[in-house]
Design a protein around this motif. Structure first.
Motif, PDB file in Angstrom:
ATOM      1  N   GLY A 121       0.822  -1.214   0.000  1.00 18.81           N
ATOM      2  CA  GLY A 121       0.000   0.000   0.000  1.00 18.81           C
ATOM      3  C   GLY A 121       0.849   1.254   0.000  1.00 18.81           C
ATOM      4  O   GLY A 121       0.515   2.241  -0.678  1.00 18.81           O
ATOM      5  N   LEU A 122       1.953   1.244   0.742  1.00 14.64           N
ATOM      6  CA  LEU A 122       2.861   2.381   0.765  1.00 14.64           C
ATOM      7  C   LEU A 122       3.438   2.650  -0.625  1.00 14.64           C
ATOM      8  O   LEU A 122       3.531   3.804  -1.068  1.00 14.64           O
ATOM      9  CB  LEU A 122       3.993   2.113   1.763  1.00 14.64           C
ATOM     10  CG  LEU A 122       5.014   3.234   1.971  1.00 14.64           C
ATOM     11  CD1 LEU A 122       4.373   4.408   2.689  1.00 14.64           C
ATOM     12  CD2 LEU A 122       6.220   2.713   2.757  1.00 14.64           C
ATOM     13  N   MET A 123       3.778   1.581  -1.334  1.00 11.14           N
ATOM     14  CA  MET A 123       4.345   1.721  -2.673  1.00 11.14           C
ATOM     15  C   MET A 123       3.310   2.237  -3.663  1.00 11.14           C
ATOM     16  O   MET A 123       3.600   3.091  -4.512  1.00 11.14           O
ATOM     17  CB  MET A 123       4.884   0.356  -3.124  1.00 11.14           C
ATOM     18  CG  MET A 123       5.765   0.404  -4.353  1.00 11.14           C
ATOM     19  SD  MET A 123       7.330   1.224  -4.001  1.00 11.14           S
ATOM     20  CE  MET A 123       7.571   2.140  -5.518  1.00 11.14           C
ATOM     21  N   ILE A 124       2.102   1.738  -3.562  1.00 11.90           N
ATOM     22  CA  ILE A 124       1.036   2.173  -4.481  1.00 11.90           C
ATOM     23  C   ILE A 124       0.748   3.663  -4.300  1.00 11.90           C
ATOM     24  O   ILE A 124       0.588   4.405  -5.283  1.00 11.90           O
ATOM     25  CB  ILE A 124      -0.238   1.341  -4.236  1.00 11.90           C
ATOM     26  CG1 ILE A 124      -0.012  -0.107  -4.697  1.00 11.90           C
ATOM     27  CG2 ILE A 124      -1.435   1.945  -4.969  1.00 11.90           C
ATOM     28  CD1 ILE A 124      -1.158  -1.047  -4.355  1.00 11.90           C
ATOM     29  N   GLU A 125       0.689   4.116  -3.054  1.00 10.38           N
ATOM     30  CA  GLU A 125       0.420   5.538  -2.809  1.00 10.38           C
ATOM     31  C   GLU A 125       1.550   6.415  -3.339  1.00 10.38           C
ATOM     32  O   GLU A 125       1.300   7.499  -3.878  1.00 10.38           O
ATOM     33  CB  GLU A 125       0.225   5.769  -1.310  1.00 10.38           C
ATOM     34  CG  GLU A 125      -1.091   5.210  -0.780  1.00 10.38           C
ATOM     35  CD  GLU A 125      -1.268   5.471   0.696  1.00 10.38           C
ATOM     36  OE1 GLU A 125      -2.337   5.982   1.081  1.00 10.38           O
ATOM     37  OE2 GLU A 125      -0.336   5.160   1.481  1.00 10.38           O
ATOM     38  N   ALA A 126       2.782   5.953  -3.206  1.00 14.40           N
ATOM     39  CA  ALA A 126       3.917   6.738  -3.703  1.00 14.40           C
ATOM     40  C   ALA A 126       3.860   6.878  -5.222  1.00 14.40           C
ATOM     41  O   ALA A 126       4.230   7.917  -5.786  1.00 14.40           O
ATOM     42  CB  ALA A 126       5.226   6.098  -3.273  1.00 14.40           C
ATOM     43  N   ARG A 127       3.400   5.835  -5.903  1.00 10.56           N
ATOM     44  CA  ARG A 127       3.340   5.877  -7.365  1.00 10.56           C
ATOM     45  C   ARG A 127       2.317   6.880  -7.889  1.00 10.56           C
ATOM     46  O   ARG A 127       2.348   7.233  -9.066  1.00 10.56           O
ATOM     47  CB  ARG A 127       3.022   4.483  -7.893  1.00 10.56           C
ATOM     48  CG  ARG A 127       4.199   3.519  -7.828  1.00 10.56           C
ATOM     49  CD  ARG A 127       3.804   2.132  -8.251  1.00 10.56           C
ATOM     50  NE  ARG A 127       4.941   1.215  -8.274  1.00 10.56           N
ATOM     51  CZ  ARG A 127       4.853  -0.091  -8.119  1.00 10.56           C
ATOM     52  NH1 ARG A 127       3.653  -0.651  -7.937  1.00 10.56           N
ATOM     53  NH2 ARG A 127       5.923  -0.858  -8.143  1.00 10.56           N
ATOM     54  N   LEU A 128       1.407   7.333  -7.034  1.00  4.32           N
ATOM     55  CA  LEU A 128       0.424   8.321  -7.455  1.00  4.32           C
ATOM     56  C   LEU A 128       1.075   9.655  -7.807  1.00  4.32           C
ATOM     57  O   LEU A 128       0.461  10.490  -8.485  1.00  4.32           O
ATOM     58  CB  LEU A 128      -0.606   8.547  -6.341  1.00  4.32           C
ATOM     59  CG  LEU A 128      -1.536   7.366  -6.027  1.00  4.32           C
ATOM     60  CD1 LEU A 128      -2.428   7.703  -4.849  1.00  4.32           C
ATOM     61  CD2 LEU A 128      -2.368   7.008  -7.242  1.00  4.32           C
ATOM     62  N   LEU A 129       2.310   9.859  -7.354  1.00  3.37           N
ATOM     63  CA  LEU A 129       2.983  11.131  -7.636  1.00  3.37           C
ATOM     64  C   LEU A 129       3.228  11.319  -9.132  1.00  3.37           C
ATOM     65  O   LEU A 129       3.190  12.457  -9.628  1.00  3.37           O
ATOM     66  CB  LEU A 129       4.317  11.196  -6.890  1.00  3.37           C
ATOM     67  CG  LEU A 129       4.246  11.363  -5.367  1.00  3.37           C
ATOM     68  CD1 LEU A 129       5.646  11.368  -4.770  1.00  3.37           C
ATOM     69  CD2 LEU A 129       3.512  12.649  -5.011  1.00  3.37           C
ATOM     70  N   ARG A 130       3.475  10.237  -9.858  1.00 10.32           N
ATOM     71  CA  ARG A 130       3.768  10.380 -11.282  1.00 10.32           C
ATOM     72  C   ARG A 130       2.592  10.938 -12.075  1.00 10.32           C
ATOM     73  O   ARG A 130       2.749  11.941 -12.796  1.00 10.32           O
ATOM     74  CB  ARG A 130       4.226   9.036 -11.853  1.00 10.32           C
ATOM     75  CG  ARG A 130       5.644   8.651 -11.430  1.00 10.32           C
ATOM     76  CD  ARG A 130       6.024   7.291 -11.967  1.00 10.32           C
ATOM     77  NE  ARG A 130       7.414   6.965 -11.657  1.00 10.32           N
ATOM     78  CZ  ARG A 130       7.958   5.768 -11.854  1.00 10.32           C
ATOM     79  NH1 ARG A 130       7.205   4.782 -12.343  1.00 10.32           N
ATOM     80  NH2 ARG A 130       9.216   5.551 -11.550  1.00 10.32           N
ATOM     81  N   PRO A 131       1.386  10.328 -11.997  1.00  9.90           N
ATOM     82  CA  PRO A 131       0.272  10.920 -12.746  1.00  9.90           C
ATOM     83  C   PRO A 131      -0.094  12.310 -12.260  1.00  9.90           C
ATOM     84  O   PRO A 131      -0.534  13.146 -13.058  1.00  9.90           O
ATOM     85  CB  PRO A 131      -0.878   9.914 -12.521  1.00  9.90           C
ATOM     86  CG  PRO A 131      -0.483   9.108 -11.339  1.00  9.90           C
ATOM     87  CD  PRO A 131       1.004   9.045 -11.363  1.00  9.90           C
ATOM     88  N   MET A 132       0.094  12.592 -10.972  1.00  8.33           N
ATOM     89  CA  MET A 132      -0.203  13.931 -10.473  1.00  8.33           C
ATOM     90  C   MET A 132       0.792  14.943 -11.031  1.00  8.33           C
ATOM     91  O   MET A 132       0.424  16.077 -11.358  1.00  8.33           O
ATOM     92  CB  MET A 132      -0.175  13.945  -8.946  1.00  8.33           C
ATOM     93  CG  MET A 132      -1.281  13.123  -8.307  1.00  8.33           C
ATOM     94  SD  MET A 132      -1.327  13.270  -6.501  1.00  8.33           S
ATOM     95  CE  MET A 132      -1.898  14.950  -6.321  1.00  8.33           C
ATOM     96  N   ARG A 133       2.057  14.536 -11.156  1.00  6.67           N
ATOM     97  CA  ARG A 133       3.056  15.423 -11.754  1.00  6.67           C
ATOM     98  C   ARG A 133       2.732  15.683 -13.221  1.00  6.67           C
ATOM     99  O   ARG A 133       2.818  16.824 -13.705  1.00  6.67           O
ATOM    100  CB  ARG A 133       4.446  14.784 -11.633  1.00  6.67           C
ATOM    101  CG  ARG A 133       5.572  15.599 -12.268  1.00  6.67           C
ATOM    102  CD  ARG A 133       6.835  14.770 -12.318  1.00  6.67           C
ATOM    103  NE  ARG A 133       6.630  13.573 -13.129  1.00  6.67           N
ATOM    104  CZ  ARG A 133       7.459  12.522 -13.119  1.00  6.67           C
ATOM    105  NH1 ARG A 133       8.513  12.510 -12.328  1.00  6.67           N
ATOM    106  NH2 ARG A 133       7.221  11.478 -13.877  1.00  6.67           N
ATOM    107  N   ASP A 134       2.345  14.643 -13.950  1.00  6.90           N
ATOM    108  CA  ASP A 134       1.989  14.810 -15.358  1.00  6.90           C
ATOM    109  C   ASP A 134       0.764  15.704 -15.504  1.00  6.90           C
ATOM    110  O   ASP A 134       0.698  16.531 -16.431  1.00  6.90           O
ATOM    111  CB  ASP A 134       1.716  13.444 -15.998  1.00  6.90           C
ATOM    112  CG  ASP A 134       2.955  12.564 -16.058  1.00  6.90           C
ATOM    113  OD1 ASP A 134       4.071  13.105 -15.948  1.00  6.90           O
ATOM    114  OD2 ASP A 134       2.809  11.332 -16.209  1.00  6.90           O
ATOM    115  N   ALA A 135      -0.205  15.550 -14.608  1.00  3.05           N
ATOM    116  CA  ALA A 135      -1.404  16.384 -14.662  1.00  3.05           C
ATOM    117  C   ALA A 135      -1.064  17.847 -14.401  1.00  3.05           C
ATOM    118  O   ALA A 135      -1.617  18.754 -15.042  1.00  3.05           O
ATOM    119  CB  ALA A 135      -2.436  15.890 -13.648  1.00  3.05           C
ATOM    120  N   ALA A 136      -0.149  18.097 -13.470  1.00  2.00           N
ATOM    121  CA  ALA A 136       0.257  19.474 -13.182  1.00  2.00           C
ATOM    122  C   ALA A 136       0.984  20.090 -14.376  1.00  2.00           C
ATOM    123  O   ALA A 136       0.752  21.251 -14.736  1.00  2.00           O
ATOM    124  CB  ALA A 136       1.150  19.506 -11.940  1.00  2.00           C
TER     125      ALA A 136
END
Length: 346
Positions: free
Chosen positions: A196-211
């Motif tokens: 779960g910790l790893m999955i949450e960390a991976r959310l940073l990539r799509p959020m960075r692309d969206a920004a």
């Protein structure tokens, strides 16, 4: 997939956009009718409908696109009428020829559609008449110009707000990811918790692309926009924070989480160096929020405006077999610090 979901948009178009389009269509209809003395200036209305876009730059490009498509379609219709006459089957041939020409010149979908529609209507309604064809070209240009003009004059949309929201979300999630990793370093975990910790960390990539996409859309919305000078500096600061702070730090935090996931042992929670790194991550998370706040991306008040990363961490030798993980975490932490502490980065 349900039929309703395929036919309905995810969200409604802004009311202002709908109102502007309606005003532009009415104005182009009246103006084309007055100047060209035609009862139903359909081409002007269609051009206006297609030209009023979310940004002035897109509106200008669509205006050029539609006008060029009409000219090419009318030319095909005139030549087709001269060669084939105005029989019913001539309309079908003109459509196929327009599609073939568009394919040969690699025309955009907008130009292609306008070529086909114009060629079809000029033959079907105007019998290939040169005067009718010329009127349709002028009518389309009037509609496109009115659409561009109305889009420029009636509060041109500026997409700085969405970019600010995406950046604020990215900054908050980056800091939250650092805090979650800091908490994880000083406790033991099950395999499911680590996953779960790893999955949450991976959310940073799509959020960075969206920004990044939101900032790009913001720049595009300012092109040919009368209010561009007021907002360009805001977007430039957001892009600087994204490129120089949030994006690199996000990469480092994701790498740290990956290393922790790959090399985790229960004994790590008892490692003094792990507690020291966790403390530094908490401090760095505060400073990430501070950077986002100082860039006016997130106006929410901070609990402390003083940077938390003050002195570099002096690492004590790790125990047991955790030295590989501790070393990897320290290297990523050093890079995070360089991105936050300006004096050390310089």
């Amino acid at each position: 997939m349900k039929i309703t979901s395929a036919l309905r948009a995810a969200k409604r178009a802004p009311v202002l956009q709908v109102a502007k389009t309606g005003v532009a269509i009415a104005l182009s209809w009246f103006l084309a009718g007055l100047l060209l003395q035609v009862e139903m200036p359909i081409f002007a209305a269609i051009a206006t409908l297609l030209v009023v876009a979310p940004s002035v730059n897109q509106s200008l490009m669509k205006g050029v696109e539609r006008s060029l498509g009409v000219v090419l379609g009318v030319v095909i219709a005139i030549i087709g009428t001269f060669v084939l006459g105005t029989e019913t089957w001539a309309v079908m041939i003109a459509i196929l020829v327009a599609m073939g020409v568009a394919w040969l010149v690699r025309a955009s979908p907008g130009v292609t559609n306008q070529m086909v529609i114009s060629a079809m209507l000029v033959i079907a309604l105007g019998q290939g008449s040169f005067d009718y064809s010329l009127l349709r070209i002028v009518e389309t240009v009037i509609g496109a110009l009115v659409g561009i003009g109305v889009n420029m004059l009636i509060v041109p949309p500026v997409l700085v707000g969405p970019a600010r929201e995406k950046m604020a979300d990215l900054g908050s999630e980056t800091a939250a990811t650092m805090v979650r990793l800091a908490d994880a370093l000083v406790a033991t975990h099950t395999p499911g918790q680590l996953q779960g910790l790893m999955i949450e960390a991976r959310l940073l990539r799509p959020m960075r692309d969206a920004a990044a996409k939101a900032i790009e859309d913001g720049y595009e919305s300012l092109m040919l926009n009368p209010r561009r000078s007021k907002h360009r500096a805001e977007l430039e600061e957001m892009k600087r924070v994204l490129d120089e702070v949030l994006s690199p730090i996000g990469t480092q935090v994701l790498g740290m989480t990956r290393a922790y996931f790959d090399h985790y042992t229960d004994s790590l929670a008892e490692e003094p160096a792990a507690h020291d790194i966790a403390d530094q991550l908490d401090r760095a998370a505060h400073d990430v929020r501070l950077v986002v706040h100082e860039a006016d991306i997130n106006p929410e008040p901070m609990t402390s405006m003083i940077p938390a990363l003050t002195e570099p961490l002096e690492l004590r030798p790790p125990r047991g077999g955790n030295w590989i993980l501790i070393g990897a975490l320290m290297e990523d932490l050093r890079r995070i610090r360089m991105g936050l502490v300006k004096d050390e980065a310089d």
